[in-house]
Design an enzyme around this catalytic site. Structure first.
Site, PDB file in Angstrom:
ATOM      1  N   HIS A  59       6.259  -5.742  11.466  1.00  0.00           N
ATOM      2  CA  HIS A  59       5.781  -4.464  11.742  1.00  0.00           C
ATOM      3  C   HIS A  59       5.217  -4.270  13.178  1.00  0.00           C
ATOM      4  O   HIS A  59       4.081  -3.999  13.258  1.00  0.00           O
ATOM      5  CB  HIS A  59       4.406  -4.518  10.653  1.00  0.00           C
ATOM      6  CG  HIS A  59       3.948  -3.108  10.323  1.00  0.00           C
ATOM      7  ND1 HIS A  59       2.939  -2.663  10.983  1.00  0.00           N
ATOM      8  CD2 HIS A  59       4.327  -2.494   9.217  1.00  0.00           C
ATOM      9  CE1 HIS A  59       2.779  -1.365  10.403  1.00  0.00           C
ATOM     10  NE2 HIS A  59       3.664  -1.393   9.240  1.00  0.00           N
ATOM     11  N   ASP A  75       5.882   4.663   4.745  1.00  0.00           N
ATOM     12  CA  ASP A  75       6.912   3.648   5.386  1.00  0.00           C
ATOM     13  C   ASP A  75       7.004   2.302   4.643  1.00  0.00           C
ATOM     14  O   ASP A  75       8.093   1.417   4.848  1.00  0.00           O
ATOM     15  CB  ASP A  75       6.507   3.265   6.987  1.00  0.00           C
ATOM     16  CG  ASP A  75       5.035   2.833   7.054  1.00  0.00           C
ATOM     17  OD1 ASP A  75       4.167   3.514   6.309  1.00  0.00           O
ATOM     18  OD2 ASP A  75       4.944   2.056   8.061  1.00  0.00           O
ATOM     19  N   HIS A  76       6.360   2.228   3.602  1.00  0.00           N
ATOM     20  CA  HIS A  76       6.171   0.770   2.897  1.00  0.00           C
ATOM     21  C   HIS A  76       6.660   1.277   1.642  1.00  0.00           C
ATOM     22  O   HIS A  76       6.894   0.115   0.759  1.00  0.00           O
ATOM     23  CB  HIS A  76       4.702   0.337   2.675  1.00  0.00           C
ATOM     24  CG  HIS A  76       4.401  -0.107   4.086  1.00  0.00           C
ATOM     25  ND1 HIS A  76       4.457  -1.519   4.434  1.00  0.00           N
ATOM     26  CD2 HIS A  76       3.926   0.428   5.105  1.00  0.00           C
ATOM     27  CE1 HIS A  76       3.904  -1.739   5.492  1.00  0.00           C
ATOM     28  NE2 HIS A  76       3.644  -0.467   6.297  1.00  0.00           N
ATOM     29  N   HIS A 132      -7.033  -2.188   5.418  1.00  0.00           N
ATOM     30  CA  HIS A 132      -6.566  -0.978   6.207  1.00  0.00           C
ATOM     31  C   HIS A 132      -7.213   0.263   5.754  1.00  0.00           C
ATOM     32  O   HIS A 132      -8.171   0.261   5.539  1.00  0.00           O
ATOM     33  CB  HIS A 132      -5.042  -1.126   5.400  1.00  0.00           C
ATOM     34  CG  HIS A 132      -3.993  -0.365   5.944  1.00  0.00           C
ATOM     35  ND1 HIS A 132      -3.924  -0.218   7.407  1.00  0.00           N
ATOM     36  CD2 HIS A 132      -3.120   0.597   5.659  1.00  0.00           C
ATOM     37  CE1 HIS A 132      -2.846   0.355   8.085  1.00  0.00           C
ATOM     38  NE2 HIS A 132      -2.372   0.902   6.807  1.00  0.00           N
ATOM     39  N   ASP A 165      -0.289  -4.278   5.648  1.00  0.00           N
ATOM     40  CA  ASP A 165      -0.853  -3.884   6.710  1.00  0.00           C
ATOM     41  C   ASP A 165      -2.381  -3.851   6.691  1.00  0.00           C
ATOM     42  O   ASP A 165      -3.090  -3.569   5.872  1.00  0.00           O
ATOM     43  CB  ASP A 165      -0.766  -2.093   6.869  1.00  0.00           C
ATOM     44  CG  ASP A 165       0.594  -1.852   7.401  1.00  0.00           C
ATOM     45  OD1 ASP A 165       1.675  -2.923   7.511  1.00  0.00           O
ATOM     46  OD2 ASP A 165       0.850  -0.561   7.674  1.00  0.00           O
ATOM     47  N   HIS A 220       1.284   3.927   1.852  1.00  0.00           N
ATOM     48  CA  HIS A 220       1.903   4.634   2.981  1.00  0.00           C
ATOM     49  C   HIS A 220       3.339   4.630   2.990  1.00  0.00           C
ATOM     50  O   HIS A 220       4.236   3.648   2.622  1.00  0.00           O
ATOM     51  CB  HIS A 220       1.395   3.949   4.534  1.00  0.00           C
ATOM     52  CG  HIS A 220       0.060   4.559   4.857  1.00  0.00           C
ATOM     53  ND1 HIS A 220      -0.718   3.529   5.460  1.00  0.00           N
ATOM     54  CD2 HIS A 220      -0.778   5.731   4.527  1.00  0.00           C
ATOM     55  CE1 HIS A 220      -1.775   4.384   5.934  1.00  0.00           C
ATOM     56  NE2 HIS A 220      -1.931   5.495   5.234  1.00  0.00           N
ATOM     57  N   HIS A 273       0.889  -1.105  -0.167  1.00  0.00           N
ATOM     58  CA  HIS A 273      -0.007  -0.062   0.144  1.00  0.00           C
ATOM     59  C   HIS A 273       1.004   1.256   0.073  1.00  0.00           C
ATOM     60  O   HIS A 273       2.216   1.157   0.068  1.00  0.00           O
ATOM     61  CB  HIS A 273      -1.015   0.164   1.068  1.00  0.00           C
ATOM     62  CG  HIS A 273      -0.421   0.133   2.553  1.00  0.00           C
ATOM     63  ND1 HIS A 273       0.566  -0.859   2.902  1.00  0.00           N
ATOM     64  CD2 HIS A 273      -0.455   1.043   3.544  1.00  0.00           C
ATOM     65  CE1 HIS A 273       1.024  -0.398   4.075  1.00  0.00           C
ATOM     66  NE2 HIS A 273       0.315   0.764   4.414  1.00  0.00           N
TER      67      HIS A 273
END
Lengths: 304, 304
Positions: A263, A67-68, A138, A205, A65, A63
């Site tokens: 995670h 941080d990914h 998510h 996530d 976000h 996804h």
């Protein structure tokens, strides 16, 4: 002995810790490297793990976000510096393509190798490995990833030796051809068997997700996020995340062989509680730490 | 004793090495942190150097190549996670704004604090610190950065004591006001002096550059890229870079007090040759390594 390696490059959620890099998991089967999520700094973690960037054939982003995904433009730029020529397959949400195009355009860079982009949900097959993505739960569009490694058919050696079929004809049966020898037919269905595919599923996530349980059924390895422990269950679900207990419940319902949690929220100094509450529900649970490696081994057993 | 700290967070050019992070330099004076360039992974290096993210008030990006900018979206996202409220000033090429807006939009993030963006070339003053950017010679639009710290006027203590002016009136002189005492005028110009400003100049990525020499005149510290050694001079200049000898020549022509070289190509295992060839031209030369700290000290001497 069929082997798939899973190397956890980063196991922290959202923000890095001094010893917890951002999400990235490297899978490898028979020289085919698959990178799942690419947090900032993934390229440094790959170096630390001594994984050659050229091994990475497929990148899957769960996804959008940051941080990914924020490590992907830099990884691609470093691949370019290393004179990569081979194409790279990228799977992810539709916005990932725009993100890469904008990042390349604005940093005055264009990759000197082909990038094939497949928007999720999708399924891509490379040789005997099938990589597919499916929606999870998510706060934004997010996908789980399923990697299925299929194996060649094998002949039933003992039976064929007993029947006396010359070895030179075995290959045909293996390829699914019918063989007639000395006037006697040999059906491939009867004299071959197919090893059960090897399956690894990664949650990305997500809050606990029925679809994920379905996709993970019988998996050799389930990699599931466990951002929080169960005392934070309500907050976890509201924020589209799971607790360690949730992830173990998914593992149990899906009847997987092993669960590795990853995670982890920055709030946890130790992961003992994660492990404890997961093992109460699903004993074969583990916690990933940065740069730990899990080998998925399985003897090609003939089904009984 | 006036102090400015310079901490080198990343000293590698273009692609990271296991022990050489991507370009980022942190300057700090009196609690005001300035981050110059933000390669991928800068937030991890800041953590390693134990620099609180809240100290960073200004970010300056020299140019839009990925190795100098790809760490910025993630750093801002981590600042947001840490509940930053204070505004952040960002200085850089015009495209930097678009890059940030696109990265935020596509990763579903919007900073919860204000960002003030100043396109280079520009000059921004925060209290007694002036940060300005000026064009240098790279393959794309690129800027050097000059940080000038100005100090308060000081009174000439001995003279005023000799004249017998009461101490309660000294502050007025210091603020530039004319004082009349016992019918006698005291001119601020005569009884105060201004310590010479402290100056640090950072080249960003550049071939040897006249403008940079001008801006760096008399600087306390020149931070200059030295991507290559002089045997690679031609290639260096073609690619908009400098050799160690070039950077020392700039330091010498600008008559700076000290030179620290950074931005070393991955091809070098050791930096001995950089140091050797720079010192032949400019003896007070140093090489930066990741996480090394340079303190710029200067006693506030009254000019003679």
């Amino acid at each position: 002995m069929y082997v798939l390696k899973a190397i956890f490059l980063g196991t922290s959620a959202a923000t890095p810790k001094p010893k917890g890099a951002l999400p990235a998991i490297y899978l490898e089967h028979d020289g085919l490297g698959i990178l799942m999520d690419v947090g900032e700094g993934t390229q440094f973690q790959l170096m630390k793990a001594k994984i050659g960037f050229s091994k990475i054939k497929v990148v899957v982003v769960s996804h959008m976000h940051g941080d990914h995904v924020l490590g992907l433009p830099g990884l691609i730029q470093t691949m370019a510096m290393a004179s990569r020529k081979e194409k790279l397959i990228i799977i992810g949400p539709r916005d990932l393509k725009d993100f890469l195009v904008e990042a390349f355009k604005l940093t005055k860079f264009w990759p000197p190798f082909d990038i094939f982009f497949y928007p999720s949900p999708t399924s891509v097959r490379i040789k005997n490995v099938e990589i597919s993505t499916f929606p999870v739960k998510h706060t934004i569009e997010a996908y789980g990833t399923k990697v299925v490694v299929r194996f060649k058919k094998k002949v039933l050696v003992e039976e064929l030796e007993r029947e006396g079929l010359p070895k030179t004809l075995w290959g045909r049966l293996q390829r699914g051809e019918r063989v007639v020898w000395n006037g006697r037919p040999f059906e491939p269905e009867r004299y071959t068997w197919e090893p059960e595919p090897l399956k690894v599923v990664y949650s990305g996530d997500t809050a606990p997700c029925e679809r994920l349980i379905g996709e993970a059924k019988g998996a050799d390895l389930l990699i599931h996020e466990a951002t929080f422990t169960s005392d934070m269950e309500e907050e976890a679900h509201e924020r589209g995340h799971s607790t360690a207990r949730d992830s173990a419940t998914v593992a149990s319902k899906a009847n997987v062989k092993a669960l590795v949690m990853t995670h982890f929220s920055n709030r946890y100094e130790s992961l003992d509680k994660h492990l404890e509450e997961a093992r109460r529900v699903f004993p074969n649970s583990f916690v990933a730490e940065d740069l730990t490696k899990f080998l998925v081994l399985r003897r090609a057993l003939r089904p009984s």
